[in-house]
Design an enzyme around this catalytic site. Structure first.
Site, mmCIF file in Angstrom:
data_model
loop_
_atom_site.group_PDB
_atom_site.id
_atom_site.type_symbol
_atom_site.label_atom_id
_atom_site.label_comp_id
_atom_site.label_asym_id
_atom_site.label_seq_id
_atom_site.Cartn_x
_atom_site.Cartn_y
_atom_site.Cartn_z
ATOM 1 N N GLY A 45 0.786 -1.228 0.000
ATOM 2 C CA GLY A 45 0.000 0.000 0.000
ATOM 3 C C GLY A 45 0.811 1.268 0.000
ATOM 4 O O GLY A 45 0.725 2.065 -0.926
ATOM 5 N N SER A 46 1.633 1.475 1.018
ATOM 6 C CA SER A 46 2.341 2.748 1.143
ATOM 7 C C SER A 46 3.677 2.698 0.412
ATOM 8 O O SER A 46 4.314 1.648 0.297
ATOM 9 C CB SER A 46 2.564 3.082 2.614
ATOM 10 O OG SER A 46 3.342 2.085 3.242
ATOM 11 N N CYS A 105 8.292 4.649 15.765
ATOM 12 C CA CYS A 105 7.343 5.088 16.780
ATOM 13 C C CYS A 105 5.974 5.293 16.147
ATOM 14 O O CYS A 105 5.866 5.632 14.965
ATOM 15 C CB CYS A 105 7.799 6.400 17.422
ATOM 16 S SG CYS A 105 9.379 6.285 18.265
ATOM 17 N N HIS A 119 11.582 -4.351 6.733
ATOM 18 C CA HIS A 119 12.032 -3.826 8.022
ATOM 19 C C HIS A 119 13.553 -3.743 8.117
ATOM 20 O O HIS A 119 14.095 -3.447 9.178
ATOM 21 C CB HIS A 119 11.479 -4.682 9.160
ATOM 22 C CG HIS A 119 9.982 -4.686 9.208
ATOM 23 N ND1 HIS A 119 9.233 -5.669 8.620
ATOM 24 C CD2 HIS A 119 9.101 -3.801 9.736
ATOM 25 C CE1 HIS A 119 7.945 -5.398 8.807
ATOM 26 N NE2 HIS A 119 7.849 -4.272 9.472
#
Length: 760
Positions: A438-439, A522, A700
């Site tokens: 998606g992003s 975060c 990640h």
């Protein structure tokens, strides 16, 4: 006299200071010495913030994750970092993220597997064990922090992860039995405890959170054996449990040779009487009486009515604390200068929770006689009553809609087999269709423009023009890469939950309410304070525009109700299931609007479905019943031609695979690359009926996976899932990555799919 202590504190900083310094360090903009100096300064700030405590937690600070810290503390460092130049901290970051600051431009090592910390949104790096695993104590960092705090004048209580939970949280890499390492691990812990004692420390908090789970007998025996051994050390042990009830483990906890036990009374209040009755009268009883995982004020007057008789009975055996580490809540409410004033009066962040505990200790030890105490108790009572009766919290119309939900809302018109045949004909996708989650990267320009619009520096027209240009650029890149199903890249979105919460009734938002998810990552969870509804469409305009730029299918991107629930600070005055159904009805309206606008592939992310599972398997059925129904209410109002996708993070499917299949999404994408497709082992026994995209690109890590690596992963997946039902995609969204990493990695991913098509 009740003793006040804390189980742990945020390490990221009230203004995310550690996050920014870590990212500078990884870019080689600062040295290791400068990073260490920032860490020392943050620790000093956090200790000063907690200076009213009778015992200060030390050892809760981490550069990335406390479980990874434990692996380095006990010398369990994977062999793949051996022989690489650099410091211990370089090796630490290689395991955390696949690369240290000194590995710029190379794919150094495979990062450690990452998964959720019990039922929270915090992630830890999974310890690795094999038959050859050995342990050795590396206590310098912890001991130096203890000395650091002592020299500043604090009475400290070091915090360490217990040996049995450490083993339980890990994984075997070669089929060996990790519990068999306990005897080799215990001497390392014993030596550590004696080293801590030699510094003049009286108490050590040793966390065994697995005690709130359903443990096999072998793990119960391991706990008993471990503490029989560790009780011979020269320091007092406070055994800390949190996140749930002890249940059948309560007798074991009461019998363990420790000097005190911490119980999370937010989740296990009904076990307090049994704990006090069965625990040796010389042992400390620590009660977690303030919620360490949510941001609502404590009803102090009500709490005191329950707690005062306990204090009279226990006297100085009573310790009070938050229910768990305050790592899971934002640092300081006073930083919120724009937050809705009424809602702000209902909240307490980490520092305010410590203030609540300080007031509770004062009342328990000195009574309510002073004017200041009476004023604080009155203000607390007024805030509790204000929230309880606020018309902003309770909307009768929304409650009626939830009460009118029928089973028909959760059913697709036709079974998957019929839908998939129609969808294949409409979309005409190749074998191994490629897509992303998606992003796309959120560049500095995107973030700056969003802030300028928020502050009124630019108007709506200028903002929309900029974002449309970013969307067009994302579409062009996807065309260049030859992806099959496109996304608009989400440049207008700040966070996958916050973005939707900002457009829903029943939410407010903090400016500085950051909590750590993992490493430097975060999140700022929205605050869900009241009944939820959707005033207008939230994503249709952006997605519809993106579809005009391509003849390929454009996915509509939504966050599902369970994830919005689990990644928000949720109201605690009604069942979570009720709130989730409200969210489901709101997102369902968005799904139907996207379909009406011509968007026929819609992804509804349920990244947090599994993390909402109760810690005890016997309680899963109830949760999964309403969670899966909520997703189906959201997804299943569409026509058969509309293809519904969903995405899940770090989901070990073995134990909930039937519930996931019951979601009946046409396509599910999951994170599997860090586990080397081990998460797909469940499909050896369970024939999953629909389509699946096991992630082949680990987003990640900054490492760029090679085409051959991705081909190998897809072939492993193909051993369990027929090729005609396999999709090729990254593990997760690409928002946190750089374009310099994303483009070559996605090219390799598309090339991997092409290679496999050619072989077929």
């Amino acid at each position: 006299m009740a003793i006040l202590h804390n189980l742990g504190f945020s390490r990221i900083g009230a203004n995310r200071e550690l996050k920014f310094e870590l990212e500078k360090f990884w870019k080689n903009d600062i040295t290791e010495q400068q990073l260490e100096a920032t860490a020392k300064s943050l620790r000093a700030t956090h200790w000063k913030t907690q200076s009213d405590l009778d015992l200060l937690p030390v050892g809760d600070f981490s550069f990335y994750d406390q479980v990874l810290d434990t692996s380095f503390l006990v010398g369990n460092i994977p062999d793949r970092v051996e022989g690489i130049d650099g410091s211990t901290l370089d090796d630490y970051f290689r395991i955390a993220r696949g690369r240290s600051a000194n590995d710029s431009g190379c794919s150094c090592v495979t990062a450690g597997e990452m998964t959720k910390w019990f039922d929270t949104n915090y992630h830890y790096i999974v310890p690795e064990f094999s038959k050859d695993t050995s342990f050795s104590l590396n206590s310098e960092r912890l001991l130096s922090q203890i000395t650091e705090a002592q020299q500043a004048g604090y009475k400290v209580k070091p915090v360490i992860l217990g040996p049995v939970s450490y083993l339980w949280l890990g994984k075997e890499t070669d089929g060996s039995n990790k519990i068999e390492h306990l005897n080799a691990l215990l001497p390392v812990y014993f030596k550590l405890l004696n080293e801590i004692s030699a510094l003049g420390v009286e108490w050590v908090q040793i966390d065994e959170p697995i005690l709130v789970t359903e443990l096999e007998n072998s793990w119960q025996q391991a706990l008993n054996h471990a503490y029989q051994e560790l009780s011979q050390s020269t320091v007092k042990l406070l055994l800390a449990t949190y996140f749930g009830e002890l249940k059948e483990n309560l007798p074991l906890v009461c019998e363990l040779p420790v000097n005190g036990v911490h119980l999370d009374t937010i989740n296990a209040k009904r076990e307090v009487a049994a704990l006090i009755t069965n625990l040796d009268e010389n042992k400390v009883v620590s009660l977690g009486v303030v919620n360490g995982r949510n941001i609502w004020k404590t009803d102090i007057n009500s709490l005191l009515s329950w707690l005062e008789p306990i204090a009279e009975k226990l006297n100085d055996r009573l310790w009070i604390a938050p229910s768990c580490s305050l790592l899971h809540v934002p640092v300081d409410l006073t930083n919120e200068v724009k937050l809705d004033r009424e809602v702000k009066n209902w909240l307490a962040f980490a520092i305010q929770k410590l203030d609540e505990l300080s007031l509770i200790r004062t009342v328990l030890n000195k009574g309510k006689s002073t004017t200041d105490v009476a004023v604080q108790l009155t203000l607390n009572a007024e805030a509790i009553q204000s929230r309880k009766y606020s018309t902003r919290v309770n909307d009768p119309l929304i409650k009626t809609k939830v009460n009118n939900i029928t089973p028909a809302l959760a059913k697709r018109k036709s079974p998957y087999g019929e839908r998939s045949a129609l969808q294949r004909e409409i979309f005409n996708l190749p074998l191994y269709p490629t897509t992303t989650i998606g992003s796309f990267p959120q560049t500095a320009d995107i973030r700056a423009t969003r802030q300028q619009f928020k502050k009124g520096v630019i108007d709506k027209v200028a903002y929309q023009q900029f974002m449309k240009a970013e969307i067009a650029a994302c579409v062009d890149i996807q065309h260049e890469l030859e992806l099959d199903v496109l996304v608009h890249g989400e440049p207008e979105r700040n966070d996958m939950v916050e973005y939707f919460g900002e457009q829903l009734e029943g939410y407010v938002f903090s400016e500085a309410g950051w909590v750590q998810s993992y490493g430097s990552r975060c999140v700022k969870p929205p605050i869900l304070f009241g009944d939820v509804s959707r005033p207008k469409a939230m994503t249709v305009e952006w997605t519809q525009y993106a579809q005009t730029l391509t003849e390929k299918p454009m996915k509509g991107m939504l966050t599902g109700p369970v994830t919005i629930l689990n990644w928000s600070f949720v109201r605690d005055d009604q069942p979570r299931s009720t709130t989730c159904f409200q969210l489901a009805l709101a997102i369902r309206d968005e799904v139907l609007d996207l379909e009406a606008a011509g968007i026929n592939i819609i992804q509804i992310d349920e990244a947090a479905l599994r993390e909402g599972l109760p810690l005890r398997q016997s309680q899963w059925k109830k949760y999964l019943s309403w969670a899966i129904e909520s997703f189906k209410i959201t997804a299943n109002g569409v026509d058969d031609k509309t293809q519904i996708h969903t995405h899940m993070c770090y989901s070990e499917f073995n134990d909930i695979i039937e519930a996931i299949a019951d979601m009946d999404a046409d396509v599910i994408t999951i994170e599997t690359s860090r586990s080397n497709m081990e998460l797909l082992d469940v499909f050896d026994q369970y024939k999953y009926p629909n389509e699946i995209g096991p992630g082949v690109y680990d987003i990640h890590t900054p490492n760029i996976q090679e085409e051959a690596y991705m081909v190998d992963l897809i072939e492993k997946a193909q051993q369990r899932i027929p090729a005609e039902r396999l999709w090729v995609n990254p593990d997760c969204g690409l928002k946190t990555r750089q374009w310099s990493e994303v483009k070559p990695a996605l090219k390799n991913m598309v090339d991997a799919a092409k290679t496999l098509r050619a072989r077929v």
